[in-house]
Design a protein around this motif. Structure first.
Motif, PDB file in Angstrom:
ATOM      1  N   PRO A 383       9.653  35.819  -0.910  1.00  0.00           N
ATOM      2  CA  PRO A 383      11.075  36.073  -0.642  1.00  0.00           C
ATOM      3  C   PRO A 383      11.373  36.330   0.830  1.00  0.00           C
ATOM      4  O   PRO A 383      12.428  35.924   1.335  1.00  0.00           O
ATOM      5  CB  PRO A 383      11.365  37.316  -1.497  1.00  0.00           C
ATOM      6  N   ALA A 384      10.450  36.987   1.537  1.00  0.00           N
ATOM      7  CA  ALA A 384      10.659  37.224   2.967  1.00  0.00           C
ATOM      8  C   ALA A 384      10.670  35.919   3.741  1.00  0.00           C
ATOM      9  O   ALA A 384      11.460  35.740   4.684  1.00  0.00           O
ATOM     10  CB  ALA A 384       9.569  38.157   3.502  1.00  0.00           C
ATOM     11  N   ASP A 385       9.830  34.975   3.347  1.00  0.00           N
ATOM     12  CA  ASP A 385       9.812  33.667   4.008  1.00  0.00           C
ATOM     13  C   ASP A 385      11.106  32.911   3.732  1.00  0.00           C
ATOM     14  O   ASP A 385      11.594  32.161   4.594  1.00  0.00           O
ATOM     15  CB  ASP A 385       8.628  32.841   3.522  1.00  0.00           C
ATOM     16  N   ILE A 386      11.645  33.075   2.527  1.00  0.00           N
ATOM     17  CA  ILE A 386      12.913  32.412   2.194  1.00  0.00           C
ATOM     18  C   ILE A 386      14.014  32.878   3.135  1.00  0.00           C
ATOM     19  O   ILE A 386      14.758  32.071   3.707  1.00  0.00           O
ATOM     20  CB  ILE A 386      13.289  32.678   0.725  1.00  0.00           C
ATOM     21  N   LEU A 387      14.119  34.182   3.332  1.00  0.00           N
ATOM     22  CA  LEU A 387      15.149  34.716   4.237  1.00  0.00           C
ATOM     23  C   LEU A 387      14.893  34.289   5.670  1.00  0.00           C
ATOM     24  O   LEU A 387      15.834  33.937   6.406  1.00  0.00           O
ATOM     25  CB  LEU A 387      15.192  36.237   4.117  1.00  0.00           C
ATOM     26  N   ARG A 388      13.630  34.285   6.085  1.00  0.00           N
ATOM     27  CA  ARG A 388      13.303  33.890   7.467  1.00  0.00           C
ATOM     28  C   ARG A 388      13.636  32.432   7.744  1.00  0.00           C
ATOM     29  O   ARG A 388      13.816  32.040   8.906  1.00  0.00           O
ATOM     30  CB  ARG A 388      11.825  34.152   7.757  1.00  0.00           C
TER      31      ARG A 388
END
Length: 490
Positions: A383-388
């Motif tokens: 999920p953090a990669d999605i936002l990034r």
């Protein structure tokens, strides 16, 4: 028509309808015979008895306290695509036979009625405990009063609080000419908190106000709200949402990437995709997904299921309202449409099998294909990669409502908690964000799916053709490469 009413000893279920209301095997046999006396392919008796309670506190004062009981039997006769339906709220021989003959008249046929098959008890799941509504009203009052106090203690700007607790136990018995003989006892409870926050100095000195809601439940007993999800949990969440909105800035408008948060944002899947995959809309060619079975309708990241066998979940059922055991139905697998949700009528007309998706609001309602617990399955992305991955877009965490046109899948959803994404980081909260699009197109724009699947807390009620049934929704974090966002900001 010949009768084959010969259930095994275990089929003579020791249900509330036998024990308390005097419904006998002989009466069931006579009613099915009366329902088929004018012809028909199928006849069904649906018995229901529901005991319910509710209490609410508004502004610290007990606003309402209720206790109710409803009971009745619905009789359905099918003749091809024609449906005859009648019901009674009196389980007497006279009233039940009258309902059966009325349904038979509506589905009148020149051909003789179908034979009644030999009965056998449906093998059902065991998904929830046999809860009761017998907890003292004083204990339920304490719960809602605790929520009131917790919400007010969260922030002095919380000015209004309403807390509600409802629970019910529903008994059903389904007996039909195709051999169906199934019963179930279905508990259901829900806790809800709604608050309003006001800031006299907000909105440029004009004064600002905002609302927040939270709640949850499922097919659970009273103890759940004292040990697992307390009133304070729901109260603080509702208050947090309201306070957050006081300082939110207007949402931007235009085409941009949108990231959906896990959990309740799955309501977008439910509304924009799920309804379009109900078999009645597809056999009538009223869905945007009609005629697409076996074809690609989304990216390979998209797998959607309607799972009626999740323990204790709000949408779960041991058997559906036609006596068919529920199932975990994968509807879209890696972007390919592979199944519609079917009741008995749609399954027969489409040459398929029921998926255990026949549901009705009550004995006064005709069953139709409906969802249970509908969600997009988890993917492999962080999920953090999605936002990034988003330079400028919207992160939608919660929705307050929306509308969908089933025929073309077009939807409009209002996000009541959303944030800007700037240079891969979640920044300022925004208000007034509207997500606009259509379900079929949205599925083709899914480029990343998180591994953080979550289901909602247990508050959903799905409406269709005037009937409401309890459901659950869910999703992991999902990125749509672009979507139309309506807002008043820049």
């Amino acid at each position: 028509m010949s009768s084959a009413f010969a259930p095994t000893p275990s089929a003579r279920a020791n249900t509330i309808f036998h024990q308390q209301f005097g419904v006998t095997d002989r009466l069931i046999e006579r009613c099915l015979a009366a329902a088929l006396e004018r012809g028909g392919d199928f006849a069904e008796l649906f018995f229901e008895s529901t005991a319910s309670n509710g209490i609410s506190v508004d502004e610290g004062i007990v606003k309402s306290a209720s206790q109710g009981h409803s009971m009745g039997c619905g009789v359905r006769v099918l003749n091809g695509e024609r449906t005859g339906y009648s019901y009674t709220d009196e389980l007497t021989e006279e009233k039940m036979l009258h309902a059966a003959r009325t349904a038979a008249l509506i589905a009148d046929s020149a051909t003789s009625g179908a034979d009644v098959q030999g009965f056998s008890v449906a093998k059902t799941h065991d998904l929830y405990p046999a809860a009761t509504t017998d907890v003292e009203i004083a204990q339920k009052l304490q719960l809602v009063q605790r929520a009131d106090r917790a919400a007010r203690a969260y922030d002095p700007r919380i000015t209004q609080v309403r807390a509600t607790f409802n629970d019910e136990v529903r008994h059903i018995l389904v007996v039909a000419s195709d051999g169906t003989y199934a019963s179930d006892v279905q508990p259901l409870s829900r806790f809800s908190v709604g608050v309003i926050a006001k800031d006299a100095a907000g909105d440029g000195g004009k004064g600002a106000s905002a609302s927040g809601t939270s709640g949850g439940g499922g097919r659970r007993g009273f103890d759940w709200y004292t040990t697992e999800r307390t009133p304070e949990h729901y109260a603080r969440e509702a208050a947090r949402q309201a306070i957050l909105q006081l300082t939110a800035q207007p949402a931007p408008a235009g085409e941009m990437p949108v990231v959906l948060g896990p959990g309740w944002p799955g309501v977008l899947i439910h509304e924009a995709v799920g309804h379009g995959l109900e078999a009645d809309f597809n056999r009538k060619k009223q869905s945007a997904f009609a005629g697409l079975m076996g074809q690609r309708v989304g990216t390979a990241k998209v797998t959607v299921a309607d799972n009626g066998i999740m323990p204790n979940r709000r949408g779960s059922l041991n058997v559906d309202d036609e006596g068919v055991p529920t199932a975990n139905n994968v509807l879209i697998e890696k972007g390919m449409l592979c199944r519609y949700m079917s009741d008995k009528l749609s399954a027969k007309l489409m040459g398929a099998r029921s998926t255990g998706s026949g549901r009705r609001e009550s004995y006064a309602s005709i069953p139709m294909p409906r969802m249970t617990n509908t969600y997009m399955l988890a993917g492999e992305d962080d999920p953090a990669d999605i936002l990034r991955s988003v330079q400028k877009g919207i992160y939608a965490v919660n929705f307050s409502g929306g509308s969908v046109d089933i025929t073309n899948g077009k939807f409009v959803f209002a996000a009541n908690e959303a944030y800007l994404i700037e240079d891969g980081k979640v920044t300022a909260p925004v208000k007034g964000a509207m997500l606009i699009g259509d379900g079929a197109t949205a599925l083709t724009r899914v480029s990343m799916v998180g591994h953080d699947l979550a289901l909602d807390e247990g508050v959903g009620t799905c409406g269709k053709k005037g009937q409401g049934v309890p459901v659950c929704v869910g999703a992991p974090t999902v990125k749509l490469d672009h979507m139309t966002v309506g807002g008043t900001g820049r």
